[in-house]
Design a protein around this motif. Structure first.
Motif, PDB file in Angstrom:
ATOM      1  N   VAL A 176      51.951  -2.148 -51.798  1.00 27.15           N
ATOM      2  CA  VAL A 176      52.725  -1.097 -51.133  1.00 27.15           C
ATOM      3  C   VAL A 176      52.616   0.223 -51.898  1.00 27.15           C
ATOM      4  N   GLY A 177      52.027   0.198 -53.088  1.00 28.73           N
ATOM      5  CA  GLY A 177      51.922   1.396 -53.912  1.00 28.73           C
ATOM      6  C   GLY A 177      53.056   1.544 -54.897  1.00 28.73           C
ATOM      7  N   VAL A 178      53.795   0.471 -55.132  1.00 30.60           N
ATOM      8  CA  VAL A 178      54.908   0.492 -56.079  1.00 30.60           C
ATOM      9  C   VAL A 178      54.534  -0.363 -57.285  1.00 30.60           C
ATOM     10  N   GLN A 179      54.640   0.225 -58.474  1.00 28.10           N
ATOM     11  CA  GLN A 179      54.318  -0.520 -59.684  1.00 28.10           C
ATOM     12  C   GLN A 179      55.526  -1.356 -60.111  1.00 28.10           C
ATOM     13  N   VAL A 180      55.275  -2.564 -60.582  1.00 28.52           N
ATOM     14  CA  VAL A 180      56.337  -3.465 -61.014  1.00 28.52           C
ATOM     15  C   VAL A 180      56.694  -3.144 -62.467  1.00 28.52           C
ATOM     16  N   ASP A 181      57.864  -2.547 -62.673  1.00 27.30           N
ATOM     17  CA  ASP A 181      58.323  -2.245 -64.034  1.00 27.30           C
ATOM     18  C   ASP A 181      58.726  -3.508 -64.788  1.00 27.30           C
ATOM     19  N   ASP A 229      52.479 -18.961 -63.095  1.00 27.68           N
ATOM     20  CA  ASP A 229      51.648 -17.749 -63.073  1.00 27.68           C
ATOM     21  C   ASP A 229      51.290 -17.298 -61.663  1.00 27.68           C
ATOM     22  N   SER A 230      50.791 -18.232 -60.871  1.00 26.03           N
ATOM     23  CA  SER A 230      50.290 -17.863 -59.542  1.00 26.03           C
ATOM     24  C   SER A 230      51.404 -17.317 -58.659  1.00 26.03           C
ATOM     25  N   ALA A 231      52.602 -17.918 -58.724  1.00 23.43           N
ATOM     26  CA  ALA A 231      53.719 -17.437 -57.917  1.00 23.43           C
ATOM     27  C   ALA A 231      54.127 -16.027 -58.333  1.00 23.43           C
ATOM     28  N   ILE A 232      54.121 -15.761 -59.643  1.00 22.05           N
ATOM     29  CA  ILE A 232      54.468 -14.425 -60.142  1.00 22.05           C
ATOM     30  C   ILE A 232      53.403 -13.411 -59.742  1.00 22.05           C
ATOM     31  N   GLN A 233      52.140 -13.800 -59.842  1.00 21.79           N
ATOM     32  CA  GLN A 233      51.055 -12.893 -59.471  1.00 21.79           C
ATOM     33  C   GLN A 233      51.079 -12.568 -57.979  1.00 21.79           C
ATOM     34  N   ASN A 234      51.370 -13.571 -57.147  1.00 20.53           N
ATOM     35  CA  ASN A 234      51.453 -13.326 -55.706  1.00 20.53           C
ATOM     36  C   ASN A 234      52.566 -12.331 -55.374  1.00 20.53           C
ATOM     37  N   ILE A 272      50.530 -13.333 -47.978  1.00 20.60           N
ATOM     38  CA  ILE A 272      50.499 -12.041 -48.670  1.00 20.60           C
ATOM     39  C   ILE A 272      50.655 -10.889 -47.688  1.00 20.60           C
ATOM     40  N   ARG A 273      49.950 -10.952 -46.555  1.00 17.74           N
ATOM     41  CA  ARG A 273      49.969  -9.836 -45.609  1.00 17.74           C
ATOM     42  C   ARG A 273      51.355  -9.626 -45.011  1.00 17.74           C
ATOM     43  N   THR A 321      53.938 -10.081 -57.425  1.00 16.00           N
ATOM     44  CA  THR A 321      53.572  -8.766 -57.966  1.00 16.00           C
ATOM     45  C   THR A 321      52.520  -8.090 -57.094  1.00 16.00           C
ATOM     46  N   LYS A 322      51.567  -8.853 -56.606  1.00 18.30           N
ATOM     47  CA  LYS A 322      50.504  -8.315 -55.754  1.00 18.30           C
ATOM     48  C   LYS A 322      51.086  -7.707 -54.475  1.00 18.30           C
TER      49      LYS A 322
END
Length: 413
Positions: free
Chosen positions: A176-181, A163-168, A50-51, A170-171
């Motif tokens: 970074v401060g960008v919302q996923v539309d 689910d977990s791959a999509i959540q990772n 993630i980092r 999106t996270k």
């Protein structure tokens, strides 16, 4: 982000992260800013750190913001990886009042009906894409709104992911401060950038050979019929060179780009190349044809896997327009000729088209997905022709993220 007709997309690949900011100028796309950064923390299209992934995305977004002179509050994000799966399903609804035409609400109901499929609890629906509608037995209706009938059917292509791959994924973007539309399957995005309508109508296979995966999208009669992600890509070609020539990874990558060819017989049998190598001398001389033979073996295997995947979905007689290759590996000399030999279909290399503005870096097969994501975003904003469940929720975490996004705009750094 869509303020003032401005849109943003983020292509998070195994080898690079590309953020593109653009706007619609007449019927063509005008690129306002591009940010490209090396990718880290991803393997085969999926987040493994993630980092590191967040830092790569941050670097790309900041470059795009500087070049475009605008803040990126939200963006559509490309998704791929071996966790992606697809299926086709039909939805059916009755039109209760035969005296009124079919309304957009009826289309929404039938698409919601098509979403009712049996999938594992750890999977999430990413896309429900209408292939065609049926009104009272009339097939291949592209838009039923305004027509009269008592029964409305829809054939859809459904794309799911873990689910977990999509959540990772999106996270990492939200960090970074960008919302996923929204999330967009990458081969569908690439198709927007490189395929023309005639190819989609006659049957075509879009093959995006990236660094860690090879993405496939099959179009028949102007609509997507099958999608798949294969766990091989250009990085596997490079690793084969590392093993075959006993060279460091970066030297193998440079040799592939500079001297690689998919058809070894088209290379002078006596031509020699010098590249960095392991050992005390630090370099070595090899026949260029030897390098090309290593490349050909792996690329041929990838193309055979593509052909087998397509033939599992449809009979290859329907692929009249052949195969369109894109992605970074599509820049390999002779790959279109090898594709024709292996598959027996017409082949060409596809590059993004109809672009204006800061396009110098983007007229390249490697950036087909990046451009396609932006074009898909614009098409969605103009007319919502496919439906996806909203990822927005009113939990406290979401509210704080939204406030943080506004703070980035209103407060100086």
């Amino acid at each position: 982000m869509s303020r003032g007709g401005t849109f943003a997309s983020i292509d998070i690949g195994t080898t690079k992260v590309c953020t593109v900011v653009g706007e619609l100028a007449s019927e063509d796309m005008r690129i306002l800013g591009v940010g490209i950064a090396p990718s880290a923390g991803l393997t085969r299209g999926m987040v493994e750190n993630i980092r590191d992934a967040t830092e790569s995305i941050k670097a790309s977004v900041e470059k795009a913001e500087r070049s475009s002179g605008t803040r990126i509050l939200s963006a559509h994000v490309g998704v791929a990886g071996t966790h992606i799966a697809c299926l086709n399903n039909r939805g059916i609804v009755a039109i209760p009042d035969r005296t009124r035409p079919i309304m957009p609400d009826d289309v929404t109901r039938v698409l919601d009906g098509a979403r009712v499929v049996s999938i594992p609890t750890n999977r999430e629906i990413i896309h429900v894409i209408p292939r065609y509608y049926v009104v009272d037995g009339q097939d291949n209706v592209s838009d039923p709104v305004g027509m009269f009938g008592t029964r409305l059917d829809v054939e859809t292509h459904i794309v799911t992911g873990i689910d977990s791959a999509i959540q990772n994924l999106t996270k990492c973007v939200e960090n970074v401060g960008v919302q996923v539309d929204g999330l967009i399957l990458e081969p569908l995005a690439s198709a927007e950038a490189v395929l023309d309508q005639e190819e989609k109508e006659q049957g075509v296979v879009l093959v995006d050979i990236g660094g860690g995966t090879t993405d496939i999208a099959l179009f028949i009669e102007s609509s997507v019929f099958h999608t798949a992600v294969l766990p091989v890509g250009g990085n596997h070609v490079t690793r084969d060179i590392v093993v075959g020539l006993r060279a460091p990874y970066q030297a193998a990558e440079d040799a592939k780009r500079k001297w690689g060819h998919a058809i070894p017989s088209m290379v002078d049998a006596r031509e020699e190349i010098t590249l960095d190598a392991f050992g005390s001398e630090g370099s070595k001389t090899e026949l260029r044809r030897r390098l090309c033979e290593i490349i050909q073996a792996r690329v041929e295997e990838i193309l055979e896997m593509v052909s087998a995947e397509v033939k599992r979905a449809v009979h290859d007689d329907v692929i009249s327009a052949g195969i369109v290759l894109t992605g970074g590996t599509a820049k390999l000399s002779g790959i279109d000729m090898l594709a024709e030999q292996v598959t027996g279909w017409p082949a060409r290399v596809g590059m993004p088209r109809n672009l204006h503005g800061l396009t110098d870096a983007l007229i390249d097969p490697a950036y087909a997905t990046s451009v396609g994501l932006l074009q898909w975003t614009v098409n969605e904003a103009e007319a919502s022709t496919w439906h996806r469940p909203s990822r927005a929720s009113l939990d406290m975490g979401s509210i704080w993220r939204r406030l943080g996004n506004w703070a980035r705009v209103l407060l100086p750094e």
